[in-house]
Design a protein around this motif. Structure first.
Motif, short mmCIF file in Angstrom:
data_model
loop_
_atom_site.label_atom_id
_atom_site.label_comp_id
_atom_site.label_asym_id
_atom_site.label_seq_id
_atom_site.Cartn_x
_atom_site.Cartn_y
_atom_site.Cartn_z
N ALA A 277 0.83 -1.20 0.00
CA ALA A 277 0.00 0.00 0.00
C ALA A 277 0.87 1.25 0.00
CB ALA A 277 -0.92 -0.01 1.22
N ALA A 278 1.96 1.23 0.77
CA ALA A 278 2.85 2.39 0.81
C ALA A 278 3.52 2.61 -0.54
CB ALA A 278 3.91 2.19 1.89
N LEU A 279 3.92 1.54 -1.21
CA LEU A 279 4.53 1.66 -2.54
C LEU A 279 3.52 2.17 -3.56
CD1 LEU A 279 6.69 -1.60 -2.65
CD2 LEU A 279 7.52 0.75 -2.47
N ALA A 280 2.29 1.70 -3.46
CA ALA A 280 1.26 2.17 -4.39
C ALA A 280 1.00 3.66 -4.20
CB ALA A 280 -0.02 1.37 -4.18
N GLU A 281 0.95 4.11 -2.96
CA GLU A 281 0.74 5.52 -2.68
C GLU A 281 1.92 6.35 -3.18
OE1 GLU A 281 -0.73 9.16 -1.35
OE2 GLU A 281 -1.69 7.24 -1.80
N GLU A 282 3.14 5.84 -2.99
CA GLU A 282 4.32 6.56 -3.46
C GLU A 282 4.34 6.62 -4.99
OE1 GLU A 282 7.22 9.02 -2.75
OE2 GLU A 282 6.25 7.91 -1.12
N ARG A 283 3.91 5.57 -5.63
CA ARG A 283 3.84 5.55 -7.09
C ARG A 283 2.84 6.60 -7.58
NH1 ARG A 283 2.74 0.70 -7.37
NH2 ARG A 283 4.83 -0.18 -7.67
N ARG A 284 1.71 6.71 -6.88
CA ARG A 284 0.71 7.72 -7.25
C ARG A 284 1.26 9.13 -7.09
NH1 ARG A 284 -2.55 11.17 -5.04
NH2 ARG A 284 -1.84 10.62 -2.93
N GLN A 285 1.94 9.38 -6.00
CA GLN A 285 2.49 10.71 -5.76
C GLN A 285 3.55 11.06 -6.80
OE1 GLN A 285 3.87 10.87 -1.72
NE2 GLN A 285 1.83 10.62 -0.84
N LEU A 286 4.36 10.09 -7.18
CA LEU A 286 5.38 10.35 -8.21
C LEU A 286 4.74 10.68 -9.55
CD1 LEU A 286 7.94 7.53 -7.29
CD2 LEU A 286 8.38 9.99 -7.23
N ARG A 287 3.61 10.06 -9.81
CA ARG A 287 2.93 10.31 -11.08
C ARG A 287 2.23 11.66 -11.08
NH1 ARG A 287 0.12 6.21 -10.82
NH2 ARG A 287 -1.83 7.10 -10.03
N GLU A 288 1.66 12.06 -9.94
CA GLU A 288 0.86 13.27 -9.89
C GLU A 288 1.66 14.53 -9.55
OE1 GLU A 288 -2.29 12.54 -7.16
OE2 GLU A 288 -3.29 11.03 -8.44
N ARG A 289 2.74 14.41 -8.80
CA ARG A 289 3.52 15.58 -8.41
C ARG A 289 5.02 15.26 -8.36
NH1 ARG A 289 1.71 16.11 -2.02
NH2 ARG A 289 2.56 14.09 -1.34
N PRO A 290 5.59 14.99 -9.50
CA PRO A 290 7.00 14.57 -9.55
C PRO A 290 7.97 15.61 -9.02
CG PRO A 290 6.16 15.08 -11.75
CD PRO A 290 4.98 15.05 -10.85
N GLU A 291 7.71 16.90 -9.25
CA GLU A 291 8.64 17.94 -8.79
C GLU A 291 8.67 18.01 -7.26
OE1 GLU A 291 10.71 19.52 -10.62
OE2 GLU A 291 9.95 18.54 -12.42
N GLU A 292 7.52 17.91 -6.64
CA GLU A 292 7.48 17.93 -5.18
C GLU A 292 8.18 16.71 -4.60
OE1 GLU A 292 3.58 18.50 -3.61
OE2 GLU A 292 3.07 20.06 -5.07
N GLU A 293 8.00 15.58 -5.24
CA GLU A 293 8.65 14.35 -4.75
C GLU A 293 10.16 14.44 -4.92
OE1 GLU A 293 7.23 11.48 -3.22
OE2 GLU A 293 5.76 13.09 -2.97
N LEU A 294 10.63 15.06 -6.00
CA LEU A 294 12.07 15.26 -6.20
C LEU A 294 12.65 16.15 -5.09
CD1 LEU A 294 14.66 14.96 -7.87
CD2 LEU A 294 13.90 16.92 -9.25
N ALA A 295 11.94 17.21 -4.78
CA ALA A 295 12.39 18.10 -3.71
C ALA A 295 12.38 17.39 -2.37
CB ALA A 295 11.50 19.34 -3.66
N GLU A 296 11.39 16.56 -2.15
CA GLU A 296 11.31 15.81 -0.90
C GLU A 296 12.48 14.84 -0.77
OE1 GLU A 296 7.96 13.23 1.53
OE2 GLU A 296 8.07 13.01 -0.65
N LEU A 297 12.82 14.18 -1.87
CA LEU A 297 13.94 13.24 -1.85
C LEU A 297 15.25 13.98 -1.55
CD1 LEU A 297 15.05 10.40 -2.24
CD2 LEU A 297 15.14 10.85 -4.71
N ALA A 298 15.44 15.13 -2.17
CA ALA A 298 16.65 15.92 -1.92
C ALA A 298 16.71 16.34 -0.45
CB ALA A 298 16.68 17.14 -2.83
N ASP A 299 15.59 16.72 0.12
CA ASP A 299 15.55 17.13 1.52
C ASP A 299 15.89 15.97 2.44
OD1 ASP A 299 14.83 19.10 3.64
OD2 ASP A 299 13.25 17.64 4.05
N LEU A 300 15.39 14.78 2.13
CA LEU A 300 15.71 13.60 2.93
C LEU A 300 17.20 13.29 2.87
CD1 LEU A 300 12.68 11.33 1.98
CD2 LEU A 300 13.13 12.33 4.22
#
Length: 236
Positions: free
Chosen positions: A84-107
């Motif tokens: 379920a967590a992977l499915a949610e992460e896949r959805r977020q990557l598809r819908e808001r890739p720029e925000e997810e990229l920034a989140e990864l850099a912050d982590l």
């Protein structure tokens, strides 16, 4: 080498293997203590070998099957949560890739990388496999090694069975007068070994772990033997 790089080179897999090994040791320990308590209780009430064998086998099967069923249910729930967590992460990557990229850099920055290096690493990891990068860094999940409930169930079944065989054989093989002392000595020696092993796998001092393990096993055998003796004397 950064932490994320160490994970890529296999440190995460080593941790998984150590966790499985520790679980196997603890499963064997449960088999030793529970079966020893059972057969010692019966031995306190009767010296009949067939009764001891029947009780020991029943305890072994009941315990091993219960452990396997419980582990299957528990790990199945864990795997469902991971999926379920992977499915949610896949959805977020598809819908808001720029925000997810920034989140990864912050982590990555929180893990000690400089801002420039973190952004460059995030971009490269995203280009290679965005879902895998977020799964490892953000969720702490290896998509290639999701929890397997069948593996967990069989491992628990076998570990408990191996542990339970020791007190079972120790109580039925010796002559009548030696059964209790042989079983007690064998079980306590095995508990020293499992306590020491579990402590070493957890990088903890073995002394206290061994003492707790031996004290718990001795208490279980002593209490059940006393209860069995009282019931046997009462003719129950």
């Amino acid at each position: 080498m950064t932490e994320s790089a160490r994970e890529e080179t296999g440190d995460g897999s080593l941790g998984v293997r150590l966790n499985w090994l520790r679980a196997a040791v603890l499963g064997a320990n449960d088999g030793i203590v529970s079966t020893a308590g059972l057969v010692m209780g019966v031995a306190g009430a009767t010296e009949d070998r067939s009764a001891l064998l029947t009780a020991g086998l029943a305890g072994l099967l009941a315990g091993s099957l219960s452990m396997a069923a419980g582990e299957y249910v528990s790990v199945s729930t864990q795997r469902d949560s991971e999926r379920a967590a992977l499915a949610e992460e896949r959805r977020q990557l598809r819908e808001r890739p720029e925000e997810e990229l920034a989140e990864l850099a912050d982590l990555l920055r929180r893990r000690g990388l400089s801002e420039d290096v973190a952004e460059e690493a995030a971009e490269q990891l995203t280009e290679r496999d965005a879902l895998r990068a977020h799964a490892r860094v953000e969720l702490g999940i290896n998509p290639d090694e999701l929890a397997n409930p069948w593996h967990a169930a069989w491992a628990s079944f076998l570990a408990f069975t191996v542990g339970a065989l020791l007190p079972l054989l120790a109580i039925v093989l010796p002559p009548s007068g030696a059964r209790v002392p042989v079983t007690a000595a064998s079980v306590l020696a095995a508990l020293v070994l499992t306590g020491w092993t579990s402590a070493r796998l957890g990088a903890a001092p073995p002394g206290r772990a061994v003492a707790r393990n031996v004290a718990g096993g001795a208490l279980a055998m002593g209490v059940t033997y006393a209860v069995g003796s009282l019931l046997g004397a009462a003719g129950v």
